[in-house]
Design a protein around this motif. Structure first.
Motif, PDB file in Angstrom:
ATOM      1  N   LYS A 144      45.625  -7.726 -15.455  1.00 42.29           N
ATOM      2  CA  LYS A 144      44.447  -8.581 -15.611  1.00 42.29           C
ATOM      3  C   LYS A 144      44.638  -9.520 -16.815  1.00 42.29           C
ATOM      4  O   LYS A 144      44.243 -10.692 -16.787  1.00 42.29           O
TER       5      LYS A 144
ATOM      6  N   GLY B 273      32.727  -7.158  -9.237  1.00 37.06           N
ATOM      7  CA  GLY B 273      32.526  -5.859  -9.877  1.00 37.06           C
ATOM      8  C   GLY B 273      33.737  -4.958  -9.740  1.00 37.06           C
ATOM      9  O   GLY B 273      34.882  -5.418  -9.767  1.00 37.06           O
ATOM     10  N   SER B 274      33.478  -3.650  -9.522  1.00 37.27           N
ATOM     11  CA  SER B 274      34.566  -2.666  -9.569  1.00 37.27           C
ATOM     12  C   SER B 274      34.906  -2.049  -8.221  1.00 37.27           C
ATOM     13  O   SER B 274      35.651  -1.082  -8.163  1.00 37.27           O
ATOM     14  N   GLU B 275      34.380  -2.594  -7.132  1.00 34.92           N
ATOM     15  CA  GLU B 275      34.709  -2.065  -5.815  1.00 34.92           C
ATOM     16  C   GLU B 275      36.170  -2.398  -5.485  1.00 34.92           C
ATOM     17  O   GLU B 275      36.540  -3.582  -5.402  1.00 34.92           O
TER      18      GLU B 275
ATOM     19  N   VAL C  38      37.979  -6.151  -5.117  1.00 34.56           N
ATOM     20  CA  VAL C  38      38.939  -6.623  -6.121  1.00 34.56           C
ATOM     21  C   VAL C  38      40.262  -6.993  -5.447  1.00 34.56           C
ATOM     22  O   VAL C  38      40.856  -8.034  -5.746  1.00 34.56           O
TER      23      VAL C  38
ATOM     24  N   ASN D 267      40.848  -0.548 -10.302  1.00 33.98           N
ATOM     25  CA  ASN D 267      39.775  -0.277 -11.266  1.00 33.98           C
ATOM     26  C   ASN D 267      40.118  -0.866 -12.629  1.00 33.98           C
ATOM     27  O   ASN D 267      39.254  -1.365 -13.356  1.00 33.98           O
TER      28      ASN D 267
ATOM     29  N   SER E 208      39.479  -4.502 -12.616  1.00 36.09           N
ATOM     30  CA  SER E 208      38.051  -4.851 -12.586  1.00 36.09           C
ATOM     31  C   SER E 208      37.347  -4.697 -13.920  1.00 36.09           C
ATOM     32  O   SER E 208      36.179  -5.057 -14.050  1.00 36.09           O
ATOM     33  N   VAL E 209      38.045  -4.157 -14.933  1.00 33.36           N
ATOM     34  CA  VAL E 209      37.421  -3.995 -16.250  1.00 33.36           C
ATOM     35  C   VAL E 209      36.948  -5.352 -16.763  1.00 33.36           C
ATOM     36  O   VAL E 209      37.685  -6.346 -16.714  1.00 33.36           O
ATOM     37  N   LYS E 210      35.720  -5.381 -17.252  1.00 36.18           N
ATOM     38  CA  LYS E 210      35.123  -6.637 -17.704  1.00 36.18           C
ATOM     39  C   LYS E 210      35.878  -7.187 -18.927  1.00 36.18           C
ATOM     40  O   LYS E 210      36.045  -6.495 -19.918  1.00 36.18           O
TER      41      LYS E 210
ATOM     42  N   ASP F  41      33.629   3.000 -17.317  1.00 36.38           N
ATOM     43  CA  ASP F  41      35.031   2.857 -16.907  1.00 36.38           C
ATOM     44  C   ASP F  41      35.798   4.144 -17.176  1.00 36.38           C
ATOM     45  O   ASP F  41      36.599   4.601 -16.348  1.00 36.38           O
TER      46      ASP F  41
ATOM     47  N   SER G 174      37.027   5.995 -13.797  1.00 38.62           N
ATOM     48  CA  SER G 174      38.436   5.692 -13.545  1.00 38.62           C
ATOM     49  C   SER G 174      39.398   6.695 -14.152  1.00 38.62           C
ATOM     50  O   SER G 174      40.541   6.811 -13.694  1.00 38.62           O
TER      51      SER G 174
ATOM     52  N   LYS H   3      26.744  -4.810 -11.483  1.00 36.30           N
ATOM     53  CA  LYS H   3      28.023  -5.409 -11.850  1.00 36.30           C
ATOM     54  C   LYS H   3      27.955  -6.230 -13.133  1.00 36.30           C
ATOM     55  O   LYS H   3      28.971  -6.485 -13.780  1.00 36.30           O
TER      56      LYS H   3
END
Length: 584
Positions: free
Chosen positions: A250, A266-268, A272, A302, A305-307, A352, A356, A454
């Motif tokens: 990422k 989001g984290s789906e 992603v 996952n 998808s971390v912000k 997270d 995760s 999200k």
């Protein structure tokens, strides 16, 4: 007691044995494992051949009023009775719920059997030991009217805390833990509890665990403990490695549109993956190499998808070593990412970490392995408990209150440490691992009650999880509390201790009008937590005067041994607190 066992045990029931010389091997060959209660001696758990499986001290007496007829009736009903002669009761009677029911804490192992035996206190049971009758709890003179006794107790309570029930000020009332423990031991409080019980109601007190009764987050401490002890397997390391590699990938993305799309979905994992594949097809990014196994692929996604992207050079250097790191090193990278985020920097949030990493690294264990691990952790955790917590919980219990530990975390871990906190094991609830009935191996967590979004705003709102967990726990253990069903007219939530504005906020807001209020713990070394809690209380709380700041002993242990770093208060939190209440 089951009818099939009564004939075989009837002759033994009225025999008298020496304190530690119980010999029933010839008589128990045809019955299930037994619990032998020998007054003045010990509780012995025997196997079906009469061999001693385990031994614990005898239970304490709580009543001296039992007649022989009442004792016999209780034995027929299957409740546990401590008499002048030993009682023999089948072990399956200990749990009160069918074996294998989710969340009951039942297990075929000795550990679970002992936990059930030591903590067993069924409402209405006849427990009789003439030798110990003088130690029965002293009765208090309680007014017949609970409202009158509550008014008296409240007056004494607010005399200590300042403020008032109807002050409409969430910052007005404050009390130290030592002061509150003394109040729980006062005649005013005991009389109130006795009055409620005389009116047919059961009194409860709700308690969070993390940073409320001990420093830090117990579950991240446990995760570190597993890493330090070498208990995270290569499979667990593969899960961590995939997640960390996803975060590293990422951080290589420079296309703002791709980053915006990732933030939007989001984290789906499937969503992603779709964003990444679409971007790769357009040439915006190079297609990522997903791990071949499904769990690894999900962990990688996952991580993606971390912000936010990781830009901190130190954290990036740690992420770059994920492939070559052993499980301990990768676990420490995960912890560093979480702690960095907790302090307002880059990294991963608690959600997270939980979804995760934590629950994924609990997979593949037998129940016995999990119980052994949490039992080994207790000694480490004992040093983190705030001074006076055990005494506070025991003062509530001695006054007749059921103290419930309500957690969103690992139930098996919370149950293991409950005795250190002065809380009964069966009064603990959380999320629990599920075990495959065929292999006996853990497959993952059962559920999540909280409502996530999200954008990440979920942690600003009172969450329903702990209120639903409370309902579940009281309903599951209702036979212990004298309830035939979950009946709100027969339940009193006298107070609740918490320290965060999301999960604990729900515990405060959704159970309104507690007789002694909501206690906002001023977590040592972390003033921002109290500030967020009071902002939430001012926004969503009902009776504002029912919010009381609970101050721990100044000698309380610090979180992760860097208390100075934890004193940082988020600028937005401080500004909002100042706007509402003035400078702290």
């Amino acid at each position: 007691m089951r009818n099939s066992t009564i004939p075989a045990l009837a002759a033994l029931f009225f025999l008298s044995f020496p304190a530690r010389a119980i010999d029933v091997k010839a008589e128990v060959k045809a019955v299930p494992p037994l619990l032998i209660v020998n007054p003045g001696g010990a509780i012995q758990i025997l196997d079906s051949r009469g061999g001693v499986r385990a031994e614990v001290p005898a239970l304490s007496a709580v009543s001296a009023e039992a007649t022989p007829e009442a004792i016999a009736a209780a034995a027929q009903a299957g409740t546990l009775v401590l008499t002048d002669a030993p009682l023999i009761a089948p072990l399956p009677l200990l749990g009160g719920a069918p074996s294998g029911e989710p969340g009951t804490g039942r297990d075929d192992g000795v550990e679970a059997a002992l936990a059930q035996a030591v903590e067993l206190q069924l409402p209405g049971e006849v427990v009789y030991d003439r030798a110990k009758a003088t130690h029965a709890p002293r009765a208090v003179d309680a007014p017949a009217d609970p409202a009158t006794s509550l008014q008296t107790a409240r007056a004494a309570f607010y005399k200590i805390t300042g403020g008032s029930y109807d002050s409409n000020d969430v910052t007005a009332a404050k009390i130290s833990l030592a002061q509150r423990t003394a109040f729980f031991k006062s005649p005013e409080f005991k009389n109130y509890v006795a009055a409620e019980k005389a009116a047919g109601r059961t009194v409860f007190w709700l308690k969070d665990i993390d940073k409320t009764q001990a420093s830090g987050d117990i579950f991240t401490f446990y995760f570190k403990y597993l890493a330090d002890k070498g208990l995270l397997t290569p499979q667990h390391n593969a899960t961590m490695r995939a997640f960390l590699n996803g975060m590293a990938f990422k951080s290589t993305i420079r296309d703002a549109k791709v980053l915006a799309d990732l933030a939007d979905v989001g984290s789906e994992p499937a969503a992603v993956k779709a964003v990444l594949e679409a971007a790769a097809a357009k040439g915006s990014i190079k297609a990522p190499a997903l791990p071949s196994d499904e769990d690894g692929a999900k962990s990688f996604l996952n991580g993606v998808s971390v912000k936010g992207q990781i830009k901190d050079p130190k954290l990036l250097a740690q992420l770059a070593k994920a492939d070559s790191n052993d499980s301990k090193a990768n676990a420490y990278t995960v912890i560093d990412l979480w702690r960095s985020k907790e302090k307002g920097g880059e990294g991963i949030g608690m959600l997270d970490f939980w979804s995760s990493i934590y629950w994924r690294t609990q997979k593949g264990l037998t129940k016995f392995q999990k119980l052994r691990r949490v039992a080994g952790f207790k000694k480490f955790y004992a040093s983190k408990i705030y001074p006076g917590i055990y005494e506070d919980n025991k003062a509530l219990e001695e006054a007749g209150v059921e103290v419930l530990a309500i957690s969103n975390g690992d139930q098996e871990l919370a149950i293991a440490v409950a005795p250190l906190l002065g809380i009964k094991r069966h009064n603990v609830v959380g999320s629990y691992l599920q075990y495959d009935p065929k292999t006996g191996l853990s497959t993952g967590v059962d559920h999540a009650y909280e409502i996530f979004d999200k954008e990440g705003n979920w942690n600003r709102w009172p969450q329903p999880g702990k209120i639903l967990s409370t309902h579940f726990l009281i309903n599951r253990e209702r036979h212990r509390y004298g309830l035939s069903e979950f009946d709100e007219d027969k339940i009193v939530i006298a107070g609740a201790d918490g320290d965060s504005a999301a999960s604990d906020g729900g515990m405060w807001v959704y159970f309104t009008d507690k007789p002694f209020g909501n206690f906002v713990v001023d977590s040592p070394h972390e003033p921002g937590r109290r500030m967020k809690s009071l902002i939430m209380a001012q926004t969503y709380g009902g009776t504002k005067g029912q919010y009381i700041t609970l101050i721990h002993d100044p000698r309380s242990p610090g979180d992760w041994d860097d208390a100075a770093a934890e004193k940082k208060v988020d600028d937005k939190t401080l500004q909002e607190y100042n706007r509402r209440f003035g400078k702290p």
